[in-house]
Design a protein around this motif. Structure first.
Motif, PDB file in Angstrom:
ATOM      1  N   LYS A   1       0.813  -1.223   0.000  1.00 54.12           N
ATOM      2  CA  LYS A   1       0.000   0.000   0.000  1.00 54.12           C
ATOM      3  C   LYS A   1       0.843   1.269   0.000  1.00 54.12           C
ATOM      4  N   PHE A   2       2.148   1.134   0.269  1.00 53.53           N
ATOM      5  CA  PHE A   2       3.009   2.315   0.337  1.00 53.53           C
ATOM      6  C   PHE A   2       3.599   2.625  -1.039  1.00 53.53           C
ATOM      7  N   ALA A   3       3.760   3.892  -1.310  1.00 53.88           N
ATOM      8  CA  ALA A   3       4.254   4.325  -2.613  1.00 53.88           C
ATOM      9  C   ALA A   3       5.778   4.252  -2.685  1.00 53.88           C
ATOM     10  N   GLY A   4       6.260   4.014  -3.896  1.00 53.03           N
ATOM     11  CA  GLY A   4       7.689   4.103  -4.164  1.00 53.03           C
ATOM     12  C   GLY A   4       8.526   3.208  -3.280  1.00 53.03           C
ATOM     13  N   ASP A   5       9.629   3.772  -2.808  1.00 52.36           N
ATOM     14  CA  ASP A   5      10.558   2.995  -2.000  1.00 52.36           C
ATOM     15  C   ASP A   5      10.481   3.386  -0.527  1.00 52.36           C
ATOM     16  N   GLN A   6       9.275   3.702  -0.046  1.00 48.01           N
ATOM     17  CA  GLN A   6       9.137   4.091   1.362  1.00 48.01           C
ATOM     18  C   GLN A   6       9.565   2.957   2.285  1.00 48.01           C
ATOM     19  N   VAL A   7       9.294   1.720   1.870  1.00 48.71           N
ATOM     20  CA  VAL A   7       9.790   0.566   2.611  1.00 48.71           C
ATOM     21  C   VAL A   7      10.612  -0.287   1.649  1.00 48.71           C
ATOM     22  N   LYS A   8      11.904  -0.374   1.908  1.00 47.03           N
ATOM     23  CA  LYS A   8      12.815  -1.147   1.078  1.00 47.03           C
ATOM     24  C   LYS A   8      13.200  -2.427   1.814  1.00 47.03           C
ATOM     25  N   ILE A   9      13.089  -3.571   1.123  1.00 47.17           N
ATOM     26  CA  ILE A   9      13.408  -4.854   1.740  1.00 47.17           C
ATOM     27  C   ILE A   9      14.825  -5.275   1.361  1.00 47.17           C
ATOM     28  N   VAL A  10      15.599  -5.676   2.381  1.00 47.54           N
ATOM     29  CA  VAL A  10      16.940  -6.231   2.172  1.00 47.54           C
ATOM     30  C   VAL A  10      16.903  -7.683   2.641  1.00 47.54           C
ATOM     31  N   PRO A  11      16.777  -8.647   1.730  1.00 48.57           N
ATOM     32  CA  PRO A  11      16.591 -10.047   2.118  1.00 48.57           C
ATOM     33  C   PRO A  11      17.903 -10.803   2.325  1.00 48.57           C
ATOM     34  N   GLU A  12      18.750 -10.298   3.178  1.00 52.90           N
ATOM     35  CA  GLU A  12      20.017 -10.968   3.459  1.00 52.90           C
ATOM     36  C   GLU A  12      20.350 -10.825   4.941  1.00 52.90           C
ATOM     37  N   PRO A  13      21.096 -11.784   5.492  1.00 58.34           N
ATOM     38  CA  PRO A  13      21.425 -11.726   6.914  1.00 58.34           C
ATOM     39  C   PRO A  13      22.227 -10.470   7.247  1.00 58.34           C
ATOM     40  N   PHE A  14      21.847  -9.798   8.308  1.00 56.77           N
ATOM     41  CA  PHE A  14      22.575  -8.600   8.712  1.00 56.77           C
ATOM     42  C   PHE A  14      24.030  -8.943   9.013  1.00 56.77           C
ATOM     43  N   GLU A  15      24.268 -10.149   9.536  1.00 60.88           N
ATOM     44  CA  GLU A  15      25.635 -10.572   9.861  1.00 60.88           C
ATOM     45  C   GLU A  15      26.549 -10.552   8.641  1.00 60.88           C
ATOM     46  N   ASN A  16      25.974 -10.736   7.441  1.00 63.30           N
ATOM     47  CA  ASN A  16      26.781 -10.791   6.220  1.00 63.30           C
ATOM     48  C   ASN A  16      26.982  -9.420   5.571  1.00 63.30           C
ATOM     49  N   ILE A  17      26.338  -8.409   6.110  1.00 65.13           N
ATOM     50  CA  ILE A  17      26.392  -7.079   5.504  1.00 65.13           C
ATOM     51  C   ILE A  17      27.611  -6.303   6.001  1.00 65.13           C
ATOM     52  N   ASP A  18      28.350  -5.728   5.067  1.00 63.75           N
ATOM     53  CA  ASP A  18      29.457  -4.837   5.413  1.00 63.75           C
ATOM     54  C   ASP A  18      28.885  -3.421   5.535  1.00 63.75           C
ATOM     55  N   VAL A  19      28.860  -2.900   6.746  1.00 57.46           N
ATOM     56  CA  VAL A  19      28.214  -1.614   7.021  1.00 57.46           C
ATOM     57  C   VAL A  19      28.826  -0.494   6.200  1.00 57.46           C
ATOM     58  N   GLN A  20      30.151  -0.464   6.112  1.00 64.15           N
ATOM     59  CA  GLN A  20      30.816   0.609   5.372  1.00 64.15           C
ATOM     60  C   GLN A  20      30.520   0.519   3.880  1.00 64.15           C
ATOM     61  N   THR A  21      30.647  -0.680   3.321  1.00 65.40           N
ATOM     62  CA  THR A  21      30.408  -0.869   1.885  1.00 65.40           C
ATOM     63  C   THR A  21      28.965  -0.548   1.525  1.00 65.40           C
ATOM     64  N   LYS A  22      28.052  -0.885   2.404  1.00 66.30           N
ATOM     65  CA  LYS A  22      26.637  -0.664   2.164  1.00 66.30           C
ATOM     66  C   LYS A  22      26.261   0.809   2.293  1.00 66.30           C
ATOM     67  N   GLY A  23      27.144   1.602   2.876  1.00 70.38           N
ATOM     68  CA  GLY A  23      26.839   3.010   3.094  1.00 70.38           C
ATOM     69  C   GLY A  23      25.910   3.240   4.264  1.00 70.38           C
ATOM     70  N   TRP A  24      25.938   2.317   5.222  1.00 72.39           N
ATOM     71  CA  TRP A  24      25.020   2.384   6.355  1.00 72.39           C
ATOM     72  C   TRP A  24      25.651   2.986   7.610  1.00 72.39           C
ATOM     73  N   SER A  25      26.877   3.407   7.555  1.00 77.27           N
ATOM     74  CA  SER A  25      27.529   3.966   8.738  1.00 77.27           C
ATOM     75  C   SER A  25      26.840   5.277   9.158  1.00 77.27           C
ATOM     76  N   GLU A  26      26.259   5.282  10.348  1.00 86.55           N
ATOM     77  CA  GLU A  26      25.509   6.431  10.878  1.00 86.55           C
ATOM     78  C   GLU A  26      24.487   6.943   9.860  1.00 86.55           C
ATOM     79  N   ALA A  27      23.839   6.019   9.156  1.00 84.88           N
ATOM     80  CA  ALA A  27      22.930   6.398   8.067  1.00 84.88           C
ATOM     81  C   ALA A  27      21.470   6.474   8.491  1.00 84.88           C
ATOM     82  N   PHE A  28      21.140   5.983   9.692  1.00 89.95           N
ATOM     83  CA  PHE A  28      19.737   5.882  10.082  1.00 89.95           C
ATOM     84  C   PHE A  28      19.459   6.642  11.382  1.00 89.95           C
ATOM     85  N   ASP A  29      18.346   7.365  11.374  1.00 89.54           N
ATOM     86  CA  ASP A  29      17.940   8.072  12.589  1.00 89.54           C
ATOM     87  C   ASP A  29      17.631   7.089  13.710  1.00 89.54           C
TER      88      ASP A  29
END
Length: 294
Positions: free
Chosen positions: A113-141
Motif C-alpha cells: 500500500k506504500f508508494a515508491g521505495d518508502q519501505v525497502k526490503i533487504v533479504p540478506e542476513p545482517f551478519e553478512n552485511i558490510d556496514v561501510q560498503t553498504k553506506g550504512w555507517s551512521e545512516a539511520f535516525d
C-alpha cells in the motif's frame, strides 16, 4: 568484584553464553527457524491485540523523543512488517532486513500500500552485511532490533550501533520464557521439569553501562494466549527440543504426539506464553556529541 567492572570479562562471558551459539551447535539455522510460524505470527502481529502491543512500544519511543515523520529507520529482523508497516504509516522511510522467505513474501504484501521505495526490503542476513560498503555507517535516525537473534554478543551490538545516527532500540527476553506447552512436554521427554538459565539482557545492559552509553531501559511482563493445531504444536515442541540440543527422533516425536492427542482431543492446543521482556533505547546523538566534544 573487580571483574564486575571489567568490560572485556563481560564480553567474553556473553560470547561463551550466547543463545545463538547454542542454536548453531544444535544444528538450528536462526535465519530460518521461524519459517513454519510465519503465517501465524503475521496474523497475531496485525490482530487488534498485536497492533495495540506495537502501538504501546512506538508511543514509548515517541515519549523518549524519537520522531518517525521523515525519519530513516533500519528495521533488523523485520519479519512480516510488524513494526516496519506502522513506522511507514507514521511517515518514516524504512529499510527492512529480513531473511526468512515466507516472512519476506508476507512483508511484500503488507507494504504494497506504500508508494515508491518508502519501505525497502533487504533479504540478506545482517551478519553478512558490510556496514561501510553498504553506506550504512551512521545512516539511520533509528536502528530498531526487536527480539532478533542478530544480537548475540557485544560485537554484534557494536555493528548495529555503527548504523545509528540518533537512536538504537533493542528488545530481548529479560527472563526465562513462560511456555505452557514446554512445561507440559519437557518432563515427558527428559524426566525433569523445565529449567532455563539467565538471559542475555543482563550482558547488554551492563556493557552499555560500562562503555558509557546514554540509554533508557524498561522491563515489562507480557503474556499471550494462542490456539494452534496439534500438528503446529508438535512442530513447535520439536523446535524447542532442537534449540536445547535434545534429540528430535522418533521416540520423542511419538511421546509428544501421543500426549497431544490425549490431552487435546479436539485437535486444538491452547498455548500460554510470555515472560519478562527488556526494551532499551540507546541515545547515539548524545554519545556522538560527547565524542566530538572530547
Amino acid at each position: 568484584m573487580n571483574n564486575f567492572f571489567d568490560a572485556a570479562n563481560w564480553e567474553k562471558a556473553w560470547k561463551d553464553d550466547s543463545l545463538l551459539k547454542k542454536m548453531k551447535k544444535a544444528g538450528v539455522d536462526p535465519t530460518r527457524s521461524f519459517d513454519h510460524k510465519a503465517k501465524t505470527f503475521n496474523e497475531q502481529s496485525f490482530s487488534e491485540e498485536g497492533r495495540k502491543r506495537t502501538k504501546r512500544i512506538m508511543n514509548w519511543l515517541e515519549g523518549q523523543g524519537v520522531q518517525f515523520e521523515n525519519a530513516s529507520v533500519l528495521d533488523i529482523g523485520a519479519a512480516s512488517g510488524v513494526f516496519s508497516v506502522p513506522f511507514a504509516e507514521r511517515g518514516a522511510h524504512v529499510t527492512a532486513v529480513e531473511t526468512s522467505p515466507p516472512q519476506v513474501e508476507l512483508l511484500k504484501e503488507n507494504i504494497s500500500k506504500f508508494a515508491g521505495d518508502q519501505v525497502k526490503i533487504v533479504p540478506e542476513p545482517f551478519e553478512n552485511i558490510d556496514v561501510q560498503t553498504k553506506g550504512w555507517s551512521e545512516a539511520f535516525d533509528l536502528v530498531f532490533v526487536s527480539m532478533c537473534p542478530v544480537i548475540h554478543n557485544w560485537d554484534s551490538v557494536e555493528k548495529i550501533l555503527q548504523c545509528a545516527r540518533k537512536f538504537c532500540y533493542i528488545s530481548m527476553p529479560a527472563s526465562p520464557p513462560d511456555h505452557s506447552l514446554v512445561n507440559e512436554i519437557w518432563p515427558l521427554v527428559t524426566g525433569q521439569p523445565f529449567h532455563t538459565k539467565h538471559m542475555e539482557m543482563g550482558y547488554l545492559l551492563h556493557l552499555l553501562f560500562l562503555k558509557g552509553y546514554a540509554y533508557e531501559s524498561l522491563i515489562t511482563r507480557e503474556m499471550k494466549t494462542t490456539e494452534v493445531t496439534r500438528e503446529a504444536a508438535l512442530q513447535e515442541a520439536l523446535t524447542w527440543l532442537r534449540n536445547h540440543r535434545l534429540p528430535v527422533d522418533e521416540r520423542n516425536r511419538n511421546i509428544i504426539a501421543d500426549y497431544l492427542e490425549q490431552a487435546y482431543p479436539s485437535g486444538k492446543v491452547v498455548i500460554h506464553e510470555g515472560g519478562r521482556f527488556g526494551k532499551v533505547l540507546i541515545r547515539l546523538q548524545d554519545q556522538n556529541m560527547y565524542t566530538k566534544e572530547n
